[in-house]
Write a protein that holds these residues in place. Structure first.
Motif, PDB file in Angstrom:
ATOM      1  N   THR A   1       0.847  -1.190   0.000  1.00 43.61           N
ATOM      2  CA  THR A   1       0.000   0.000   0.000  1.00 43.61           C
ATOM      3  C   THR A   1       0.887   1.246   0.000  1.00 43.61           C
ATOM      4  OG1 THR A   1      -0.086  -0.054   2.407  1.00 43.61           O
ATOM      5  CG2 THR A   1      -1.864  -1.176   1.218  1.00 43.61           C
ATOM      6  N   ALA A   2       0.249   2.425  -0.083  1.00 38.05           N
ATOM      7  CA  ALA A   2       1.011   3.674  -0.128  1.00 38.05           C
ATOM      8  C   ALA A   2       1.904   3.803   1.100  1.00 38.05           C
ATOM      9  CB  ALA A   2       0.062   4.853  -0.218  1.00 38.05           C
ATOM     10  N   GLY A   3       3.113   4.188   0.895  1.00 39.82           N
ATOM     11  CA  GLY A   3       4.087   4.317   1.967  1.00 39.82           C
ATOM     12  C   GLY A   3       5.369   3.609   1.591  1.00 39.82           C
ATOM     13  N   GLN A   4       6.197   3.370   2.601  1.00 37.50           N
ATOM     14  CA  GLN A   4       7.480   2.730   2.339  1.00 37.50           C
ATOM     15  C   GLN A   4       7.270   1.301   1.846  1.00 37.50           C
ATOM     16  OE1 GLN A   4       9.599   3.072   6.025  1.00 37.50           O
ATOM     17  NE2 GLN A   4      10.099   5.238   5.709  1.00 37.50           N
ATOM     18  N   PRO A   5       7.848   0.936   0.703  1.00 40.34           N
ATOM     19  CA  PRO A   5       7.730  -0.433   0.205  1.00 40.34           C
ATOM     20  C   PRO A   5       8.616  -1.373   1.016  1.00 40.34           C
ATOM     21  CG  PRO A   5       9.123   0.857  -1.254  1.00 40.34           C
ATOM     22  CD  PRO A   5       8.591   1.808  -0.228  1.00 40.34           C
ATOM     23  N   PRO A   6       8.522  -2.670   0.759  1.00 41.15           N
ATOM     24  CA  PRO A   6       9.381  -3.630   1.475  1.00 41.15           C
ATOM     25  C   PRO A   6      10.874  -3.302   1.290  1.00 41.15           C
ATOM     26  CG  PRO A   6       7.648  -4.768   0.287  1.00 41.15           C
ATOM     27  CD  PRO A   6       7.567  -3.340  -0.132  1.00 41.15           C
ATOM     28  N   ASP A   7      11.655  -3.786   2.254  1.00 42.05           N
ATOM     29  CA  ASP A   7      13.077  -3.438   2.266  1.00 42.05           C
ATOM     30  C   ASP A   7      13.795  -3.863   0.988  1.00 42.05           C
ATOM     31  OD1 ASP A   7      12.642  -2.378   4.725  1.00 42.05           O
ATOM     32  OD2 ASP A   7      13.664  -3.971   5.856  1.00 42.05           O
ATOM     33  N   HIS A   8      13.450  -5.030   0.428  1.00 42.90           N
ATOM     34  CA  HIS A   8      14.181  -5.491  -0.758  1.00 42.90           C
ATOM     35  C   HIS A   8      13.879  -4.597  -1.974  1.00 42.90           C
ATOM     36  CE1 HIS A   8      10.250  -7.452  -1.303  1.00 42.90           C
ATOM     37  NE2 HIS A   8      10.560  -7.612  -2.576  1.00 42.90           N
ATOM     38  N   VAL A   9      12.691  -3.970  -1.997  1.00 46.76           N
ATOM     39  CA  VAL A   9      12.375  -3.013  -3.064  1.00 46.76           C
ATOM     40  C   VAL A   9      13.219  -1.745  -2.885  1.00 46.76           C
ATOM     41  CG1 VAL A   9      10.570  -1.597  -4.129  1.00 46.76           C
ATOM     42  CG2 VAL A   9      10.034  -3.911  -3.314  1.00 46.76           C
ATOM     43  N   VAL A  10      13.290  -1.275  -1.641  1.00 50.66           N
ATOM     44  CA  VAL A  10      14.086  -0.075  -1.351  1.00 50.66           C
ATOM     45  C   VAL A  10      15.550  -0.310  -1.693  1.00 50.66           C
ATOM     46  CG1 VAL A  10      14.874   1.478   0.466  1.00 50.66           C
ATOM     47  CG2 VAL A  10      12.491   0.715   0.428  1.00 50.66           C
ATOM     48  N   GLU A  11      16.075  -1.480  -1.355  1.00 51.79           N
ATOM     49  CA  GLU A  11      17.477  -1.784  -1.650  1.00 51.79           C
ATOM     50  C   GLU A  11      17.738  -1.810  -3.156  1.00 51.79           C
ATOM     51  OE1 GLU A  11      18.054  -5.452   0.357  1.00 51.79           O
ATOM     52  OE2 GLU A  11      18.078  -4.554   2.377  1.00 51.79           O
ATOM     53  N   ALA A  12      16.770  -2.347  -3.914  1.00 42.32           N
ATOM     54  CA  ALA A  12      16.923  -2.349  -5.373  1.00 42.32           C
ATOM     55  C   ALA A  12      16.929  -0.925  -5.910  1.00 42.32           C
ATOM     56  CB  ALA A  12      15.803  -3.160  -6.020  1.00 42.32           C
ATOM     57  N   TYR A  13      16.059  -0.088  -5.365  1.00 45.72           N
ATOM     58  CA  TYR A  13      16.037   1.314  -5.809  1.00 45.72           C
ATOM     59  C   TYR A  13      17.307   2.036  -5.389  1.00 45.72           C
ATOM     60  CZ  TYR A  13      14.943   6.240  -6.101  1.00 45.72           C
ATOM     61  OH  TYR A  13      15.006   7.585  -6.376  1.00 45.72           O
ATOM     62  N   GLN A  14      17.841   1.720  -4.224  1.00 47.89           N
ATOM     63  CA  GLN A  14      19.070   2.363  -3.771  1.00 47.89           C
ATOM     64  C   GLN A  14      20.197   2.165  -4.779  1.00 47.89           C
ATOM     65  OE1 GLN A  14      19.787   0.689   0.102  1.00 47.89           O
ATOM     66  NE2 GLN A  14      18.587   2.260   1.170  1.00 47.89           N
ATOM     67  N   ARG A  15      20.282   0.960  -5.351  1.00 46.81           N
ATOM     68  CA  ARG A  15      21.332   0.706  -6.343  1.00 46.81           C
ATOM     69  C   ARG A  15      21.135   1.597  -7.577  1.00 46.81           C
ATOM     70  NH1 ARG A  15      20.499  -4.602  -4.365  1.00 46.81           N
ATOM     71  NH2 ARG A  15      18.983  -5.102  -6.007  1.00 46.81           N
ATOM     72  N   ALA A  16      19.884   1.773  -7.985  1.00 43.89           N
ATOM     73  CA  ALA A  16      19.612   2.615  -9.156  1.00 43.89           C
ATOM     74  C   ALA A  16      19.903   4.085  -8.854  1.00 43.89           C
ATOM     75  CB  ALA A  16      18.156   2.446  -9.593  1.00 43.89           C
ATOM     76  N   THR A  17      19.397   4.587  -7.735  1.00 46.89           N
ATOM     77  CA  THR A  17      19.575   6.015  -7.438  1.00 46.89           C
ATOM     78  C   THR A  17      21.023   6.343  -7.114  1.00 46.89           C
ATOM     79  OG1 THR A  17      18.564   7.879  -6.287  1.00 46.89           O
ATOM     80  CG2 THR A  17      19.092   5.950  -4.950  1.00 46.89           C
ATOM     81  N   ASP A  18      21.764   5.392  -6.515  1.00 46.69           N
ATOM     82  CA  ASP A  18      23.190   5.624  -6.276  1.00 46.69           C
ATOM     83  C   ASP A  18      23.938   5.782  -7.604  1.00 46.69           C
ATOM     84  OD1 ASP A  18      22.824   5.533  -3.582  1.00 46.69           O
ATOM     85  OD2 ASP A  18      23.583   3.479  -3.315  1.00 46.69           O
ATOM     86  N   LEU A  19      23.617   4.951  -8.559  1.00 46.74           N
ATOM     87  CA  LEU A  19      24.242   5.076  -9.887  1.00 46.74           C
ATOM     88  C   LEU A  19      23.924   6.431 -10.504  1.00 46.74           C
ATOM     89  CD1 LEU A  19      25.702   3.944 -12.396  1.00 46.74           C
ATOM     90  CD2 LEU A  19      23.515   2.916 -13.077  1.00 46.74           C
ATOM     91  N   MET A  20      22.672   6.848 -10.377  1.00 49.05           N
ATOM     92  CA  MET A  20      22.275   8.122 -10.964  1.00 49.05           C
ATOM     93  C   MET A  20      23.005   9.294 -10.314  1.00 49.05           C
ATOM     94  SD  MET A  20      20.458   9.853 -13.127  1.00 49.05           S
ATOM     95  CE  MET A  20      19.131   8.794 -13.738  1.00 49.05           C
ATOM     96  N   HIS A  21      23.018   9.347  -8.983  1.00 50.02           N
ATOM     97  CA  HIS A  21      23.516  10.530  -8.279  1.00 50.02           C
ATOM     98  C   HIS A  21      25.028  10.516  -8.064  1.00 50.02           C
ATOM     99  CE1 HIS A  21      19.635  12.445  -7.259  1.00 50.02           C
ATOM    100  NE2 HIS A  21      19.182  11.208  -7.367  1.00 50.02           N
ATOM    101  N   ARG A  22      25.635   9.348  -8.045  1.00 47.96           N
ATOM    102  CA  ARG A  22      27.075   9.300  -7.815  1.00 47.96           C
ATOM    103  C   ARG A  22      27.891   9.250  -9.101  1.00 47.96           C
ATOM    104  NH1 ARG A  22      27.250   4.845  -2.835  1.00 47.96           N
ATOM    105  NH2 ARG A  22      25.968   6.062  -1.371  1.00 47.96           N
ATOM    106  N   GLU A  23      27.263   8.813 -10.193  1.00 45.62           N
ATOM    107  CA  GLU A  23      28.017   8.649 -11.440  1.00 45.62           C
ATOM    108  C   GLU A  23      27.431   9.449 -12.596  1.00 45.62           C
ATOM    109  OE1 GLU A  23      29.128   5.011 -14.526  1.00 45.62           O
ATOM    110  OE2 GLU A  23      28.914   4.583 -12.378  1.00 45.62           O
ATOM    111  N   LEU A  24      26.149   9.273 -12.873  1.00 45.01           N
ATOM    112  CA  LEU A  24      25.576   9.845 -14.094  1.00 45.01           C
ATOM    113  C   LEU A  24      25.363  11.355 -13.994  1.00 45.01           C
ATOM    114  CD1 LEU A  24      23.002   7.058 -15.028  1.00 45.01           C
ATOM    115  CD2 LEU A  24      25.399   7.293 -15.702  1.00 45.01           C
ATOM    116  N   LEU A  25      24.756  11.821 -12.907  1.00 47.74           N
ATOM    117  CA  LEU A  25      24.538  13.263 -12.772  1.00 47.74           C
ATOM    118  C   LEU A  25      25.853  14.046 -12.698  1.00 47.74           C
ATOM    119  CD1 LEU A  25      21.420  13.449 -10.406  1.00 47.74           C
ATOM    120  CD2 LEU A  25      21.533  13.861 -12.867  1.00 47.74           C
TER     121      LEU A  25
END
Length: 442
Positions: free
Chosen positions: A152-176
């Motif tokens: 439901t609306a709100g924080q998703p399960p931890d494994h979803v957050v961890e998967a997103y962390q890998r994507a956003t880290d790539l975006m903000h630490r390397e691509l941007l």
């Protein structure tokens, strides 16, 4: 007879020699005048091409690229945060995500075309293309895990957050950072071109004035010599040549000044303003993304709050020790990226920005579920109103930039079309004016 003929022959040779010398000096100074005008036009034209058609558009394209990439990552975070009961809105976010991806592809293609002469910039663009492919795979994985979790609306399960962390880290630490470096590299080209043009054009203008005055002096001396030696009031062809030279001097100087003013307007009041405001929009978008990431990722709440504060200080700088302190001390005497705005523009932007920060402060005091609803409603609306003000300013300064470039290009076209023709006609008229007199001494 020999004794009386020699002085006459010498006088004839002396008169024709002086005539040729004065005519040669007049023609030579006309050539120098034309060369000075064309050199100045070439220098300013090169600056206009760099700022208006080559590196300048590339800088703006890469700055837009930074914002588009930031928005793409923020849309992924929003889709993960909303949950299954926000299905239509999630789909709208994913549609916007696909639109940003298309815009990024177009921006990268434009940047690559403009970087054909710079291998370093080409490699940066190629690295961005490859990195975005990796980012999309990671973001897709996070979205698939989120769909499978049916949260439901709100924080998703931890494994979803961890998967997103890998994507956003790539975006903000390397691509941007790569996108920002691409902007810096092309921005340096623009600054160097502008500085080189200013010094070269100043010398060219001085050379135009000096050679133009010399040409007029030579023509007046030639006219005076013909008047005194041949007892003629004036030589019509030389008078027209003198007028054409004066017109060339005045017009050439005016057109070079117009080009220089157009370049200054394009660089100082167009390009620089567009670049600054576009950067502010891009950073503001990442701030709005940090708000959704703050709600999404309980492991990094403090990190996202701190990065939000750092970006806020970059855009509107006031002395502060924490985010609540910053939001409480916001006042109209700010510095930062938006600090260069004046008058009504400054007031409009600051009012919209302050409302955005006030909404953010309210969100951070709410419970999780209420904060998500507030973020999805009033907070996002406050951000969009602030972003709209920035967008309007960017468009206005872009119009000023394009208008200045068009004015400079128009002055350059007029100069190349009329000045050489006028001075060439003046040179021919000098020959026409002295030829009858030289024939008398043949």
């Amino acid at each position: 007879m020999t004794v009386t003929a020699m002085p006459s022959a010498r006088r004839k040779e002396s008169v024709s020699g002086r005539l040729r010398t004065l005519a040669g000096l007049s023609l030579g100074t006309l050539v120098l005048l034309l060369a000075a005008i064309l050199a100045g036009a070439g220098s300013t034209g090169s600056g206009l091409r760099t700022i208006g058609h080559d590196a300048g558009p590339q800088v703006l394209a890469t700055t837009g690229l930074y914002r588009q990439m930031s928005e793409m990552d923020a849309l992924v975070a929003e889709a993960l945060l909303l949950g299954r009961e926000y299905g239509p809105q999630q789909q709208a976010d994913l549609t916007s995500y696909d639109q940003r991806r298309l815009e990024i592809s177009e921006s990268l293609l434009k940047a690559y075309r403009l970087a054909l002469d710079d291998p370093t910039e080409q490699r940066t663009v190629e690295s961005l293309i490859e990195g975005l492919g990796r980012y999309e795979r990671l973001a897709t994985q996070a979205r698939l895990l989120d769909v499978q979790s049916e949260h439901t609306a709100g924080q998703p399960p931890d494994h979803v957050v961890e998967a997103y962390q890998r994507a956003t880290d790539l975006m903000h630490r390397e691509l941007l950072p790569q996108a920002y470096n691409l902007t810096l590299e092309t921005g340096t080209i623009v600054r160097r071109a502008h500085a080189a043009e200013r010094s070269t054009t100043s010398l060219a203008r001085a050379a135009v004035v000096v050679t133009g005055l010399l040409a007029l002096v030579c023509l007046l001396i030639l006219q005076a010599y013909l008047t005194r030696r041949f007892r003629r009031v004036f030589a019509p062809a030389l008078m027209v040549a003198t007028m054409l030279t004066a017109a060339g001097l005045v017009t050439g100087t005016a057109l070079l000044n117009q080009q220089g003013e157009a370049l200054e307007q394009a660089k100082g009041h167009g390009f620089d303003s567009v670049l600054t405001l576009t950067r502010a929009r891009a950073i503001s978008k990442t701030m709005h993304g940090d708000q959704s990431r703050y709600l999404l990722d309980r492991f990094r709440k403090d990190t996202y709050e701190h990065t939000f504060l750092d970006k806020s200080r970059t855009i509107v700088a006031v002395e502060s020790t924490s985010l609540p302190d910053y939001q409480g001390k916001l006042n109209a005497n700010f510095q930062g990226l938006l600090g260069g705005l004046t008058g009504e523009d400054r007031s409009r932007v600051f009012a919209a920005y302050q409302r955005f920060q006030q909404a953010d402060a309210r969100m951070r005091t709410m419970p999780a579920e209420a904060a998500i609803k507030f973020w999805d409603g009033e907070l996002t609306q406050a951000y969009e109103r602030y972003d709209k003000v920035l967008e309007e300013l960017v468009r206005r300064y872009e119009s000023d930039f394009e208008r200045a470039i068009d004015n400079g290009d128009g002055a350059l076209e007029t100069l190349w079309r009329w000045i050489p023709a006028g001075l060439t006609a003046g040179a021919l008229l000098i020959l026409v004016g002295i030829w009858p007199r030289l024939r008398e001494y043949r």
